[in-house]
Design a protein around this motif. Structure first.
Motif, PDB file in Angstrom:
ATOM      1  N   LEU A 535       0.835  -1.210   0.000  1.00  0.00           N
ATOM      2  CA  LEU A 535       0.000   0.000   0.000  1.00  0.00           C
ATOM      3  C   LEU A 535       0.868   1.258   0.000  1.00  0.00           C
ATOM      4  CD1 LEU A 535      -2.888  -0.949   2.487  1.00  0.00           C
ATOM      5  CD2 LEU A 535      -2.997  -0.844  -0.005  1.00  0.00           C
ATOM      6  N   LYS A 536       1.970   1.212   0.727  1.00  0.00           N
ATOM      7  CA  LYS A 536       2.880   2.362   0.760  1.00  0.00           C
ATOM      8  C   LYS A 536       3.437   2.653  -0.633  1.00  0.00           C
ATOM      9  CE  LYS A 536       6.813   4.144   3.364  1.00  0.00           C
ATOM     10  NZ  LYS A 536       7.880   3.828   4.354  1.00  0.00           N
ATOM     11  N   GLN A 537       3.643   1.600  -1.406  1.00  0.00           N
ATOM     12  CA  GLN A 537       4.173   1.747  -2.776  1.00  0.00           C
ATOM     13  C   GLN A 537       3.092   2.200  -3.756  1.00  0.00           C
ATOM     14  OE1 GLN A 537       4.953  -2.035  -4.592  1.00  0.00           O
ATOM     15  NE2 GLN A 537       4.928  -1.101  -6.635  1.00  0.00           N
ATOM     16  N   THR A 538       1.852   1.706  -3.586  1.00  0.00           N
ATOM     17  CA  THR A 538       0.812   1.937  -4.612  1.00  0.00           C
ATOM     18  C   THR A 538      -0.024   3.195  -4.389  1.00  0.00           C
ATOM     19  OG1 THR A 538      -0.801   0.553  -3.436  1.00  0.00           O
ATOM     20  CG2 THR A 538       0.614  -0.549  -5.053  1.00  0.00           C
ATOM     21  N   ILE A 539      -0.241   3.597  -3.127  1.00  0.00           N
ATOM     22  CA  ILE A 539      -1.134   4.736  -2.855  1.00  0.00           C
ATOM     23  C   ILE A 539      -0.674   6.023  -3.548  1.00  0.00           C
ATOM     24  CG2 ILE A 539      -1.920   6.310  -1.015  1.00  0.00           C
ATOM     25  CD1 ILE A 539      -2.336   3.826   0.746  1.00  0.00           C
ATOM     26  N   PRO A 540       0.629   6.349  -3.610  1.00  0.00           N
ATOM     27  CA  PRO A 540       1.026   7.575  -4.331  1.00  0.00           C
ATOM     28  C   PRO A 540       0.547   7.616  -5.783  1.00  0.00           C
ATOM     29  CG  PRO A 540       2.854   6.770  -3.001  1.00  0.00           C
ATOM     30  CD  PRO A 540       1.786   5.724  -2.928  1.00  0.00           C
ATOM     31  N   PHE A 541       0.278   6.467  -6.387  1.00  0.00           N
ATOM     32  CA  PHE A 541      -0.252   6.410  -7.764  1.00  0.00           C
ATOM     33  C   PHE A 541      -1.786   6.396  -7.786  1.00  0.00           C
ATOM     34  CE2 PHE A 541       4.020   4.684  -8.134  1.00  0.00           C
ATOM     35  CZ  PHE A 541       4.498   5.286  -9.290  1.00  0.00           C
ATOM     36  N   GLY A 542      -2.400   6.416  -6.610  1.00  0.00           N
ATOM     37  CA  GLY A 542      -3.866   6.349  -6.544  1.00  0.00           C
ATOM     38  C   GLY A 542      -4.402   4.946  -6.696  1.00  0.00           C
ATOM     39  N   VAL A 543      -3.562   3.943  -6.419  1.00  0.00           N
ATOM     40  CA  VAL A 543      -3.926   2.524  -6.620  1.00  0.00           C
ATOM     41  C   VAL A 543      -3.819   1.784  -5.284  1.00  0.00           C
ATOM     42  CG1 VAL A 543      -3.306   0.393  -7.838  1.00  0.00           C
ATOM     43  CG2 VAL A 543      -3.046   2.613  -8.989  1.00  0.00           C
ATOM     44  N   VAL A 544      -4.784   0.876  -5.022  1.00  0.00           N
ATOM     45  CA  VAL A 544      -4.733   0.054  -3.798  1.00  0.00           C
ATOM     46  C   VAL A 544      -5.304  -1.325  -4.095  1.00  0.00           C
ATOM     47  CG1 VAL A 544      -4.917   1.893  -2.047  1.00  0.00           C
ATOM     48  CG2 VAL A 544      -6.989   0.950  -3.074  1.00  0.00           C
ATOM     49  N   TYR A 545      -5.099  -2.248  -3.150  1.00  0.00           N
ATOM     50  CA  TYR A 545      -5.820  -3.520  -3.194  1.00  0.00           C
ATOM     51  C   TYR A 545      -6.841  -3.527  -2.057  1.00  0.00           C
ATOM     52  CZ  TYR A 545      -2.856  -5.192   0.684  1.00  0.00           C
ATOM     53  OH  TYR A 545      -2.217  -5.328   1.897  1.00  0.00           O
ATOM     54  N   HIS A 546      -7.849  -4.403  -2.150  1.00  0.00           N
ATOM     55  CA  HIS A 546      -8.929  -4.440  -1.149  1.00  0.00           C
ATOM     56  C   HIS A 546      -9.413  -5.882  -1.046  1.00  0.00           C
ATOM     57  CE1 HIS A 546     -12.954  -4.047   0.542  1.00  0.00           C
ATOM     58  NE2 HIS A 546     -12.749  -2.763   0.815  1.00  0.00           N
ATOM     59  N   HIS A 547      -9.165  -6.512   0.116  1.00  0.00           N
ATOM     60  CA  HIS A 547      -9.689  -7.866   0.347  1.00  0.00           C
ATOM     61  C   HIS A 547      -9.764  -8.130   1.853  1.00  0.00           C
ATOM     62  CE1 HIS A 547      -5.599  -9.088   1.271  1.00  0.00           C
ATOM     63  NE2 HIS A 547      -5.174  -8.860   0.027  1.00  0.00           N
ATOM     64  N   SER A 548     -10.152  -9.340   2.227  1.00  0.00           N
ATOM     65  CA  SER A 548     -10.400  -9.637   3.638  1.00  0.00           C
ATOM     66  C   SER A 548      -9.132  -9.680   4.480  1.00  0.00           C
ATOM     67  CB  SER A 548     -11.138 -10.973   3.764  1.00  0.00           C
ATOM     68  OG  SER A 548     -10.360 -12.023   3.214  1.00  0.00           O
ATOM     69  N   GLY A 549      -7.960  -9.598   3.843  1.00  0.00           N
ATOM     70  CA  GLY A 549      -6.706  -9.584   4.602  1.00  0.00           C
ATOM     71  C   GLY A 549      -6.442  -8.250   5.278  1.00  0.00           C
ATOM     72  N   LEU A 550      -7.177  -7.206   4.892  1.00  0.00           N
ATOM     73  CA  LEU A 550      -7.038  -5.886   5.521  1.00  0.00           C
ATOM     74  C   LEU A 550      -7.914  -5.823   6.772  1.00  0.00           C
ATOM     75  CD1 LEU A 550      -7.379  -3.647   2.329  1.00  0.00           C
ATOM     76  CD2 LEU A 550      -5.273  -4.047   3.603  1.00  0.00           C
ATOM     77  N   THR A 551      -7.557  -4.953   7.698  1.00  0.00           N
ATOM     78  CA  THR A 551      -8.399  -4.762   8.881  1.00  0.00           C
ATOM     79  C   THR A 551      -9.613  -3.918   8.497  1.00  0.00           C
ATOM     80  OG1 THR A 551      -7.310  -2.719   9.557  1.00  0.00           O
ATOM     81  CG2 THR A 551      -6.368  -4.785  10.391  1.00  0.00           C
ATOM     82  N   ASN A 552     -10.610  -3.908   9.373  1.00  0.00           N
ATOM     83  CA  ASN A 552     -11.813  -3.092   9.123  1.00  0.00           C
ATOM     84  C   ASN A 552     -11.458  -1.624   8.982  1.00  0.00           C
ATOM     85  OD1 ASN A 552     -13.390  -5.374   9.307  1.00  0.00           O
ATOM     86  ND2 ASN A 552     -13.843  -5.097  11.485  1.00  0.00           N
ATOM     87  N   ASP A 553     -10.551  -1.150   9.846  1.00  0.00           N
ATOM     88  CA  ASP A 553     -10.127   0.262   9.782  1.00  0.00           C
ATOM     89  C   ASP A 553      -9.472   0.581   8.447  1.00  0.00           C
ATOM     90  OD1 ASP A 553     -10.768   1.638  12.233  1.00  0.00           O
ATOM     91  OD2 ASP A 553      -9.418   0.277  13.258  1.00  0.00           O
ATOM     92  N   GLU A 554      -8.604  -0.307   7.980  1.00  0.00           N
ATOM     93  CA  GLU A 554      -7.914  -0.084   6.706  1.00  0.00           C
ATOM     94  C   GLU A 554      -8.906  -0.071   5.547  1.00  0.00           C
ATOM     95  OE1 GLU A 554      -3.485  -2.000   7.061  1.00  0.00           O
ATOM     96  OE2 GLU A 554      -5.158  -3.382   7.280  1.00  0.00           O
ATOM     97  N   ARG A 555      -9.809  -1.046   5.541  1.00  0.00           N
ATOM     98  CA  ARG A 555     -10.806  -1.108   4.453  1.00  0.00           C
ATOM     99  C   ARG A 555     -11.660   0.154   4.428  1.00  0.00           C
ATOM    100  NH1 ARG A 555     -11.372  -6.861   5.569  1.00  0.00           N
ATOM    101  NH2 ARG A 555     -13.228  -6.513   6.815  1.00  0.00           N
ATOM    102  N   LYS A 556     -12.071   0.601   5.620  1.00  0.00           N
ATOM    103  CA  LYS A 556     -12.932   1.782   5.696  1.00  0.00           C
ATOM    104  C   LYS A 556     -12.205   3.021   5.170  1.00  0.00           C
ATOM    105  CE  LYS A 556     -16.405   3.614   8.831  1.00  0.00           C
ATOM    106  NZ  LYS A 556     -16.172   5.050   8.872  1.00  0.00           N
ATOM    107  N   SER A 557     -10.934   3.184   5.547  1.00  0.00           N
ATOM    108  CA  SER A 557     -10.152   4.345   5.072  1.00  0.00           C
ATOM    109  C   SER A 557      -9.996   4.313   3.561  1.00  0.00           C
ATOM    110  CB  SER A 557      -8.772   4.359   5.729  1.00  0.00           C
ATOM    111  OG  SER A 557      -8.882   4.584   7.105  1.00  0.00           O
ATOM    112  N   ILE A 558      -9.733   3.127   3.014  1.00  0.00           N
ATOM    113  CA  ILE A 558      -9.570   2.977   1.563  1.00  0.00           C
ATOM    114  C   ILE A 558     -10.885   3.282   0.840  1.00  0.00           C
ATOM    115  CG2 ILE A 558      -9.274   1.204  -0.233  1.00  0.00           C
ATOM    116  CD1 ILE A 558      -7.014   0.043   1.582  1.00  0.00           C
ATOM    117  N   GLU A 559     -11.990   2.768   1.367  1.00  0.00           N
ATOM    118  CA  GLU A 559     -13.296   3.014   0.741  1.00  0.00           C
ATOM    119  C   GLU A 559     -13.637   4.501   0.737  1.00  0.00           C
ATOM    120  OE1 GLU A 559     -15.715   0.498   3.153  1.00  0.00           O
ATOM    121  OE2 GLU A 559     -14.845  -1.334   2.331  1.00  0.00           O
ATOM    122  N   GLU A 560     -13.361   5.181   1.857  1.00  0.00           N
ATOM    123  CA  GLU A 560     -13.654   6.617   1.941  1.00  0.00           C
ATOM    124  C   GLU A 560     -12.771   7.410   0.972  1.00  0.00           C
ATOM    125  OE1 GLU A 560     -13.069   7.411   6.080  1.00  0.00           O
ATOM    126  OE2 GLU A 560     -15.034   6.607   6.671  1.00  0.00           O
ATOM    127  N   ALA A 561     -11.503   7.035   0.865  1.00  0.00           N
ATOM    128  CA  ALA A 561     -10.588   7.740  -0.048  1.00  0.00           C
ATOM    129  C   ALA A 561     -10.990   7.520  -1.501  1.00  0.00           C
ATOM    130  CB  ALA A 561      -9.150   7.260   0.189  1.00  0.00           C
TER     131      ALA A 561
END
Length: 993
Positions: A535-561
């Motif tokens: 995520l540290k590598q991909t977010i500067p490009f506006g790209v992320v992954y999203h699956h059940s391996g992330l915590t609820n907090d992480e998923r929520k932040s990604i969804e809001e962004a």
């Protein structure tokens, strides 16, 4: 009553408008009316005063506006006889007046305008019913005011009565004196008007709905305030044509059950919400809304809490370990229960048991197609079948984007059906084979028509890294528009996100650069300084992954962004399609697989349904990437009908058929073989029995199921082999009752009982390890593969008493040492127990450290898996608690499990728990709020959204308002519960000797 004998407190009270006193003007007005021979002044005075005179007295507060409805002859007034009392005071002036004077001005204005309107005409004078002329006192003073249309009778025969009555001046003085003594609080006229409008419209809406009229009031039988709230909270100005058609269906007006089906993002949920509000406000009944996932329940709680606060109903969460059984019986407010499938079932059971099922006016089921999906589908079918069988007063509404065999579902739910192909944004479907894109076309022989060649030059290196040309497809839309890539596996999501960023131009980093850096900071704060390197590598490009391996907090932040446009590309698994609503301009399906299974049509439709954002995109596109070997299968997929929905009661035996039979007898819904048979004929399985039970008849399956339950010691009774229609009454055993009330899987109920019984002999309470073992979910052990070196390391860190727990449950230290060193094991040890203890060690470490990141590293597990284990354990602990409450021998567990359930539910420091009770406030947000000084629920409920946005990082105004609304709703719910408890305690018993 005259106040002449008392001191005249208002002798020097000057007019607001000039030098003449107010009372002098009243006198003049009275004398002018006395001169009119055709005027019944007594009736006029009654109209002006209404019930003003006694309105200040406490005993009659609730009857200030109650009046008789009379009929009589009209009256004639010449235009020259009109009386103009002085101009209406300005609102700012009226705001300063006591309520009775406000009412006086209101009545005088009403009377004078009425007399002008009907000048020269002989007819009955009726109140128009306009809500703007129906004023009530503050709700805090008279909450039970009823507004009625009133016909006022003016008769010419009453003139002589007027001479015997007190003057209007005396009445007004009396009211004003009472106001001075009672110290009536100042009330805003605007507020009174708004409250009156809302109350009147709810009253009209109730009457309208009760009469099943085609004319359904201001906003589909609801107050116009609902329309204003939809505009304010959702930005919805008008409804789609299909939504209007659906809401005005004759079947809905007649309260028939309804199934409706539309493509994803067609606006199905809004229709359901309007029907829910009709039930809560107009019919004054409770409502149950069943949603598939905890995250969606919490999202809906946040979305509807603000409506509950404005329209005075409660929104209660039933998900995970949250929910009270049975729910508190409210005397005043009605409740909207928002529940997962499992909690919805437990709620319905508790209402049937306490004979309160008729309080439930409406049940709404989202994603109705889940009836055909495994054990959860079986639980949903059981819930709906019980409602249909036990009450005829509860309406059922089901909705889905993917339904096929609707006839079976209609028969099961005794429902009407409405469908429409409307989509707010056009969807264009494509498939990509090699470097060519084809349009999906049902009219052609092979189903595909040539669309275009990919216009993108690949180097040899890039061709090797990206043979499916994903980079070419995504760079056509990002960063200006958004894109989703559905991948078969979690690892594939991470690889695709990394690969795309590796070959993107550096220009992509510039787009919303500051916001991306803020997101990285936020994710670091969530991980206590740690962030996923991908995520540290991909977010500067506006790209992320999203699956059940992330915590609820992480998923929520990604969804809001992503929703805010900070992120433009998400590589995700299929679960996102069935979860929160994150639409995109283009949806790419990386392969026609979910894990190793070929894609089903329902899954395909859910995924491509995310393409196209209403109000943003003119069209949405879906592109399915196909290999040559899958071409034929994909042709069948895109042109085949949706899969049929079949009952799962037989496939999921212990969670389906046997669970249903046990609760039927336990709840006394059906207590003989014959009654059980009648019930089963009304299930979806009963409707489809010819298709699903070819080897055995339904009656034989029922007989086998009942006998199995008797064998397990869950039921008592005899099922005769010769006479299947035996009238023998079946009863539930204490263990059987505990099992269905605790929602325990029948496959594990006897094992759970034995382990709890064994625990009584030597429960180790030096730490919570032993209790944690008893509440570790059985169904997660089969997917657990312990790392034996980690197992041994964690075991060695336990105290002597804790190591004794391992021995008690059946995992000796020697076994772990031998497994870790690779030695042969001669003595057989139950692998399920070994795996369960390993998961218990994860939970034990997590409760001590309360840090998902460090625990996931220690056990070499994904963060999402650890968090999922925690939430499953919290839910199972709640089930075990209810199980123990039904068995007297387990009384000792009640207090212990209550506290443990709370610890598992929140897994944070104690001071954060009140904040985390609010829907949508997860650990990271709770820490931010606590550090900013918002330490209690009351702090949060009374917060100012603008201040919150300033002091809390990465919090939008919309999120701040939702959090405050949710906190207010929770506070209101708790206050109501305490008030109900107080009233129950103070209630005088009816059976006093």
């Amino acid at each position: 009553c005259s106040n002449d004998s008392e001191e005249d407190l208002f002798g020097d009270y000057d007019s607001f408008y000039g030098n003449d006193s107010l009372l002098a003007q009243i006198d003049d007005a009275e004398h002018k009316y006395l001169q009119d021979e055709n005027m019944d002044v007594k009736a006029a005075k009654d109209t002006v005063l209404g019930n003003l005179e006694p309105g200040i007295h406490q005993k009659k507060q609730n009857n200030i506006f109650t009046s008789e409805t009379d009929k009589g002859d009209g009256f004639q007034v010449n235009e020259s006889d009109d009386v103009d009392i002085s101009p209406e005071p300005s609102e700012s002036v009226l705001d300063e007046l006591p309520s009775s004077q406000l009412l006086y001005f209101e009545k005088m204005d009403e009377f004078s305008s009425g007399s002008r309107m009907y000048a020269g005409t002989e007819k009955n004078v009726k109140c128009t019913g306009s809500s703007s002329h129906k004023i009530r006192s503050p709700s805090s003073l008279c909450p039970d005011v009823e507004h009625r249309n009133r016909t006022t009778d003016f008769s010419s025969d009453s003139k002589c009565d007027l001479l015997k009555t007190e003057s209007l001046k005396d009445h007004l003085k009396s009211a004003m004196t009472g106001n001075a003594k009672a110290q009536t609080p100042q009330v805003s006229k605007t507020k009174q008007l708004k409250e009156a409008v809302l109350t009147e419209e709810i009253f009209v809406a109730r009457k309208t709905i009760e009469s099943s009229s085609v004319d359904i009031g201001p906003f589909y039988g609801l107050p116009s305030k609902v329309k204003d709230l939809l505009r304010h909270f959702r930005g919805i100005e008008t409804l789609y044509e299909w939504q209007h058609d659906c809401l005005t269906l004759e079947s809905l007006q007649q309260r028939k059950n309804l199934i409706y089906s539309l493509p994803t993002s067609g606006g199905k949920t809004l229709v359901a919400e309007i029907i829910i509000l009709q039930e809560l406000l107009c019919r004054q009944k409770d409502v149950l809304m069943i949603l598939p996932y905890v995250a969606i329940v919490q999202e809906k709680i946040r979305a509807l809490s603000s409506f509950g606060i404005e329209l005075d109903f409660l929104v209660e969460e039933y998900a995970g370990s949250k929910g009270r059984f049975p729910p508190i019986k409210r005397r005043k407010k009605k409740s909207l229960y928002i529940a997962t499938i499992e909690k919805g079932h437990a709620l319905v059971n508790s209402l049937i048991e306490t004979e309160r099922i008729d309080d439930l006016g409406l049940v709404v089921v989202d994603e109705l197609h889940m009836l055909g999906e495994g054990s959860r589908g079986a639980t949903l079918e059981i819930t709906l079948a019980k409602i249909l069988y036990t009450t005829k007063n509860t309406q059922i509404i089901g909705m889905s984007a993917t339904l096929n065999n609707v006839g079976d579902l209609q028969k099961f739910l005794q429902a009407e059906y409405y469908t429409n192909n409307f989509r707010p944004v056009e969807l264009k479907e494509y498939v990509k084979i090699r470097d060519t894109i084809y349009g999906v076309d049902n009219k052609t022989e092979n189903g595909f028509t040539f669309s275009r060649l990919l216009n993108f030059k690949y180097s040899s290196n890039l061709e090797k890294a990206d043979p499916d040309h994903i980079i070419a497809l995504v760079t056509e839309v990002i960063p200006k528009y958004s894109c989703l890539i559905f991948c078969p596996t979690k690892k594939n999501c991470e690889n695709v996100a990394s690969m795309v960023c590796k070959y993107l131009n550096k220009e992509f980093r510039v787009h919303k650069e500051k916001e991306k850096q803020d997101l990285i900071k936020n994710l670091k704060s969530i991980g206590n300084g740690s962030i996923c390197p991908i995520l540290k590598q991909t977010i500067p490009f506006g790209v992320v992954y999203h699956h059940s391996g992330l915590t609820n907090d992480e998923r929520k932040s990604i969804e809001e962004a992503y929703s805010a446009g900070v992120l433009c590309l998400i590589a995700c698994t299929a679960t996102l399609a069935a979860g929160v609503n994150l639409p995109a301009r283009r949806v790419i399906l990386r392969a026609p697989y979910v894990a190793s299974d070929f894609l089903k049509k329902n899954q395909y439709k859910q995924m491509i349904g995310r393409a196209g954002r209403a109000g943003i995109d003119s069209a949405g596109e879906s592109i399915l990437i196909v290999q040559e070997k899958d071409k034929r299968l994909v042709q069948d997929l895109v042109h085949s009908p949706l899969e049929n929905c079949y009952s799962n009661l037989l496939l999921e035996l212990t969670k389906g058929m046997q669970s249903l039979l046990l609760s039927l007898v336990g709840l006394k819904i059906a207590v003989t073989y014959e009654e059980v048979n009648n019930f089963m004929c009304n299930t979806l399985l009963g409707v489809q029995q010819q298709l699903l039970s070819k080897e055995k008849s339904l009656s034989e399956i029922i007989k086998d199921g009942l006998e199995n339950l008797i064998e397990k010691g869950l039921l008592k009774g005899i099922i005769s082999e010769k006479d299947h229609n035996s009238k023998c009454t079946l009863t539930v055993t204490p263990l059987g009752k505990a099992t269905y009330k605790g929602s325990i899987d029948l496959a594990y109920c006897n094992l759970l009982y034995r382990e709890l019984k064994k625990g009584l002999e030597g429960l180790v309470l030096e730490s919570n390890l032993h209790l944690l073992y008893l509440t570790t979910p059985y169904d997660m052990t089969s997917n657990c593969s312990p790392d034996w070196m980690i197992y041994l390391r964690q075991f060695n860190q336990l105290s002597a008493a804790e190591q004794k727990v391992a021995d008690i449950v059946g995992v000796p230290e020697s076994f772990i040492i031998k497994k870790a060193s690779g030695q042969a094991i001669r003595k057989k040890v139950d692998s399920a127990v070994v795996n369960r203890l390993y998961l218990t060690l994860v939970l034990h470490t997590l409760l001590k450290e309360t840090d998902v990141w460090s625990v996931s590293e220690k056990f070499n597990m994904s963060r999402g898996y650890v968090q999922n284990l925690l939430s499953s354990a919290a839910s199972f602990a709640s089930c075990v608690l209810h199980f123990c409450e039904e068995l007297e021998e387990f009384w000792v567990y009640k207090a212990l499990l209550t506290e443990l359930t709370k610890q598992l539910t929140y897994c944070v420091k104690t001071e954060l728990i009140p904040l985390m009770e609010v829907a949508g406030v997860l650990e990271a947000r709770a820490k931010q709020l606590y550090n900013a000084g918002y330490k209690t629920l009351a702090h949060l409920a009374n917060a100012d959204p603008e201040t919150l946005v300033k002091v809390i990082e990465h919090l939008s105004r919309r999120q701040a308002k939702q959090i405050i609304s949710s906190a207010k709703m929770l506070l209101s719910e708790k206050a109501e519960a305490l008030q109900e408890e107080v009233e129950e305690l103070l209630k005088v018993p009816t059976d006093i000797p």
